[in-house]
Scaffold this motif. Sequence first.
Motif, PDB file in Angstrom:
ATOM      1  N   GLU A 125     -12.117  -2.569  -3.754  1.00  0.00           N
ATOM      2  CA  GLU A 125     -13.139  -1.547  -3.467  1.00  0.00           C
ATOM      3  C   GLU A 125     -12.494  -0.183  -3.200  1.00  0.00           C
ATOM      4  O   GLU A 125     -12.983   0.843  -3.661  1.00  0.00           O
ATOM      5  CB  GLU A 125     -14.012  -1.982  -2.289  1.00  0.00           C
ATOM      6  CG  GLU A 125     -15.093  -2.947  -2.744  1.00  0.00           C
ATOM      7  CD  GLU A 125     -15.836  -3.610  -1.588  1.00  0.00           C
ATOM      8  OE1 GLU A 125     -15.751  -3.103  -0.449  1.00  0.00           O
ATOM      9  OE2 GLU A 125     -16.496  -4.630  -1.847  1.00  0.00           O
ATOM     10  N   ALA A 126     -11.392  -0.205  -2.466  1.00  0.00           N
ATOM     11  CA  ALA A 126     -10.680   1.045  -2.165  1.00  0.00           C
ATOM     12  C   ALA A 126     -10.141   1.685  -3.449  1.00  0.00           C
ATOM     13  O   ALA A 126     -10.179   2.906  -3.615  1.00  0.00           O
ATOM     14  CB  ALA A 126      -9.547   0.774  -1.184  1.00  0.00           C
ATOM     15  N   LEU A 127      -9.660   0.845  -4.356  1.00  0.00           N
ATOM     16  CA  LEU A 127      -9.149   1.351  -5.633  1.00  0.00           C
ATOM     17  C   LEU A 127     -10.265   2.042  -6.413  1.00  0.00           C
ATOM     18  O   LEU A 127     -10.083   3.137  -6.942  1.00  0.00           O
ATOM     19  CB  LEU A 127      -8.560   0.187  -6.454  1.00  0.00           C
ATOM     20  CG  LEU A 127      -7.969   0.564  -7.806  1.00  0.00           C
ATOM     21  CD1 LEU A 127      -6.656   1.326  -7.624  1.00  0.00           C
ATOM     22  CD2 LEU A 127      -7.726  -0.674  -8.653  1.00  0.00           C
ATOM     23  N   LYS A 128     -11.434   1.407  -6.452  1.00  0.00           N
ATOM     24  CA  LYS A 128     -12.582   1.995  -7.153  1.00  0.00           C
ATOM     25  C   LYS A 128     -12.974   3.332  -6.534  1.00  0.00           C
ATOM     26  O   LYS A 128     -13.346   4.262  -7.233  1.00  0.00           O
ATOM     27  CB  LYS A 128     -13.780   1.043  -7.076  1.00  0.00           C
ATOM     28  CG  LYS A 128     -13.846   0.089  -8.265  1.00  0.00           C
ATOM     29  CD  LYS A 128     -15.130  -0.728  -8.235  1.00  0.00           C
ATOM     30  CE  LYS A 128     -14.867  -2.153  -8.685  1.00  0.00           C
ATOM     31  NZ  LYS A 128     -15.537  -3.155  -7.845  1.00  0.00           N
ATOM     32  N   LYS A 129     -12.911   3.406  -5.205  1.00  0.00           N
ATOM     33  CA  LYS A 129     -13.283   4.641  -4.509  1.00  0.00           C
ATOM     34  C   LYS A 129     -12.193   5.704  -4.601  1.00  0.00           C
ATOM     35  O   LYS A 129     -12.415   6.857  -4.271  1.00  0.00           O
ATOM     36  CB  LYS A 129     -13.576   4.350  -3.038  1.00  0.00           C
ATOM     37  CG  LYS A 129     -14.907   3.650  -2.847  1.00  0.00           C
ATOM     38  CD  LYS A 129     -15.215   3.442  -1.373  1.00  0.00           C
ATOM     39  CE  LYS A 129     -16.522   2.677  -1.205  1.00  0.00           C
ATOM     40  NZ  LYS A 129     -16.504   1.848   0.016  1.00  0.00           N
ATOM     41  N   GLY A 130     -10.990   5.292  -5.001  1.00  0.00           N
ATOM     42  CA  GLY A 130      -9.907   6.260  -5.145  1.00  0.00           C
ATOM     43  C   GLY A 130      -9.200   6.575  -3.846  1.00  0.00           C
ATOM     44  O   GLY A 130      -8.647   7.675  -3.690  1.00  0.00           O
ATOM     45  N   ARG A 131      -9.204   5.642  -2.911  1.00  0.00           N
ATOM     46  CA  ARG A 131      -8.494   5.891  -1.642  1.00  0.00           C
ATOM     47  C   ARG A 131      -7.959   4.583  -1.078  1.00  0.00           C
ATOM     48  O   ARG A 131      -8.703   3.788  -0.505  1.00  0.00           O
ATOM     49  CB  ARG A 131      -9.432   6.566  -0.634  1.00  0.00           C
ATOM     50  CG  ARG A 131      -8.785   6.806   0.737  1.00  0.00           C
ATOM     51  CD  ARG A 131      -9.722   7.569   1.658  1.00  0.00           C
ATOM     52  NE  ARG A 131      -9.806   8.976   1.275  1.00  0.00           N
ATOM     53  CZ  ARG A 131      -8.994   9.927   1.743  1.00  0.00           C
ATOM     54  NH1 ARG A 131      -8.040   9.622   2.607  1.00  0.00           N
ATOM     55  NH2 ARG A 131      -9.139  11.164   1.365  1.00  0.00           N
ATOM     56  N   LEU A 132      -6.636   4.372  -1.256  1.00  0.00           N
ATOM     57  CA  LEU A 132      -5.991   3.168  -0.732  1.00  0.00           C
ATOM     58  C   LEU A 132      -5.181   3.532   0.499  1.00  0.00           C
ATOM     59  O   LEU A 132      -4.440   4.514   0.491  1.00  0.00           O
ATOM     60  CB  LEU A 132      -5.044   2.584  -1.793  1.00  0.00           C
ATOM     61  CG  LEU A 132      -5.680   1.846  -2.974  1.00  0.00           C
ATOM     62  CD1 LEU A 132      -4.697   1.789  -4.132  1.00  0.00           C
ATOM     63  CD2 LEU A 132      -6.098   0.445  -2.564  1.00  0.00           C
ATOM     64  N   GLU A 133      -5.362   2.749   1.553  1.00  0.00           N
ATOM     65  CA  GLU A 133      -4.540   2.900   2.766  1.00  0.00           C
ATOM     66  C   GLU A 133      -3.834   1.566   2.955  1.00  0.00           C
ATOM     67  O   GLU A 133      -4.496   0.547   3.198  1.00  0.00           O
ATOM     68  CB  GLU A 133      -5.424   3.178   3.999  1.00  0.00           C
ATOM     69  CG  GLU A 133      -6.408   4.332   3.821  1.00  0.00           C
ATOM     70  CD  GLU A 133      -5.808   5.684   4.165  1.00  0.00           C
ATOM     71  OE1 GLU A 133      -4.626   5.749   4.572  1.00  0.00           O
ATOM     72  OE2 GLU A 133      -6.531   6.684   4.002  1.00  0.00           O
ATOM     73  N   ILE A 134      -2.505   1.577   2.839  1.00  0.00           N
ATOM     74  CA  ILE A 134      -1.778   0.311   2.835  1.00  0.00           C
ATOM     75  C   ILE A 134      -0.510   0.398   3.690  1.00  0.00           C
ATOM     76  O   ILE A 134      -0.019   1.494   3.974  1.00  0.00           O
ATOM     77  CB  ILE A 134      -1.388  -0.111   1.394  1.00  0.00           C
ATOM     78  CG1 ILE A 134      -0.632   1.014   0.688  1.00  0.00           C
ATOM     79  CG2 ILE A 134      -2.623  -0.518   0.610  1.00  0.00           C
ATOM     80  CD1 ILE A 134      -0.132   0.654  -0.698  1.00  0.00           C
ATOM     81  N   ILE A 135      -0.026  -0.766   4.065  1.00  0.00           N
ATOM     82  CA  ILE A 135       1.239  -0.846   4.801  1.00  0.00           C
ATOM     83  C   ILE A 135       2.235  -1.614   3.942  1.00  0.00           C
ATOM     84  O   ILE A 135       1.940  -2.737   3.499  1.00  0.00           O
ATOM     85  CB  ILE A 135       1.056  -1.539   6.163  1.00  0.00           C
ATOM     86  CG1 ILE A 135      -0.004  -0.786   6.978  1.00  0.00           C
ATOM     87  CG2 ILE A 135       2.383  -1.581   6.926  1.00  0.00           C
ATOM     88  CD1 ILE A 135      -0.415  -1.496   8.254  1.00  0.00           C
ATOM     89  N   LEU A 136       3.374  -0.989   3.680  1.00  0.00           N
ATOM     90  CA  LEU A 136       4.399  -1.607   2.833  1.00  0.00           C
ATOM     91  C   LEU A 136       5.470  -2.270   3.700  1.00  0.00           C
ATOM     92  O   LEU A 136       5.890  -1.715   4.722  1.00  0.00           O
ATOM     93  CB  LEU A 136       5.064  -0.552   1.943  1.00  0.00           C
ATOM     94  CG  LEU A 136       4.166   0.256   0.996  1.00  0.00           C
ATOM     95  CD1 LEU A 136       5.015   1.233   0.189  1.00  0.00           C
ATOM     96  CD2 LEU A 136       3.368  -0.652   0.075  1.00  0.00           C
ATOM     97  N   PHE A 137       5.888  -3.438   3.247  1.00  0.00           N
ATOM     98  CA  PHE A 137       6.994  -4.145   3.897  1.00  0.00           C
ATOM     99  C   PHE A 137       8.084  -4.350   2.843  1.00  0.00           C
ATOM    100  O   PHE A 137       8.244  -5.442   2.308  1.00  0.00           O
ATOM    101  CB  PHE A 137       6.516  -5.489   4.466  1.00  0.00           C
ATOM    102  CG  PHE A 137       5.432  -5.362   5.513  1.00  0.00           C
ATOM    103  CD1 PHE A 137       5.763  -5.326   6.858  1.00  0.00           C
ATOM    104  CD2 PHE A 137       4.089  -5.259   5.148  1.00  0.00           C
ATOM    105  CE1 PHE A 137       4.762  -5.198   7.828  1.00  0.00           C
ATOM    106  CE2 PHE A 137       3.082  -5.133   6.106  1.00  0.00           C
ATOM    107  CZ  PHE A 137       3.423  -5.095   7.447  1.00  0.00           C
TER     108      PHE A 137
END
Length: 192
Positions: A125-137
């Motif tokens: 859903e975030a991808l479709k909206k154009g805004r991803l908030e993620i935490i990388l490990f």
Amino acid sequence: MKLTKYAEKRHFDQTPEPDAKVKKKSGKQHLFVIQKHAARQLHYDFRLEMEGVLKSWAVPKGPSLDPSQKRLAVRVEDHPFDYKDFEGVIPEGNYGAGEVIVWDEGVYTTLEAGSFQEEEKILTEALKKGRLEIILFGHKLKGSFSLVKMHRDKEDAWLLVKKQDEYASTEDVTKLEASVKTGHKLKKTTHG
Ligand code: MN
């Protein structure tokens, strides 16, 4: 999820890259990979596992750990899940000709980590909206990042930005050049 665009650009009898099979992943966590690619123009391919494929962006300058640095990330075609392990040379005359190394890899989560299926839903859903908030490990990249689409732009242009946290830094992370898989460095930084 189809990999039509990926397949259209490549001849699998001529390139060592994985073919366009979609894998049904049943892992516990989503994977990410960043490949450093000495094509005509050096770039970093930022790839996030979602819907059984790798959603992909080309980042010309590479990622930064500095929250004041906004890095252009141009969305490119989805890649097969197996591409996460690809390291090698795409031969002359083929799409993306040049050397590829796995510059960083690891897992990633949404800000409020949940089950694989819960995260899958939030991420798509975030991808479709154009805004991803993620935490990388990852090995080189850790902590929270945002990837935001610039809607004004005609190209599929996004911005990759480090968020402020304990992993934010003004050190140039691209100076860590070696593959996290093999220790290889790119012999040439551009192709041709
Ligand atoms: Mn590339």
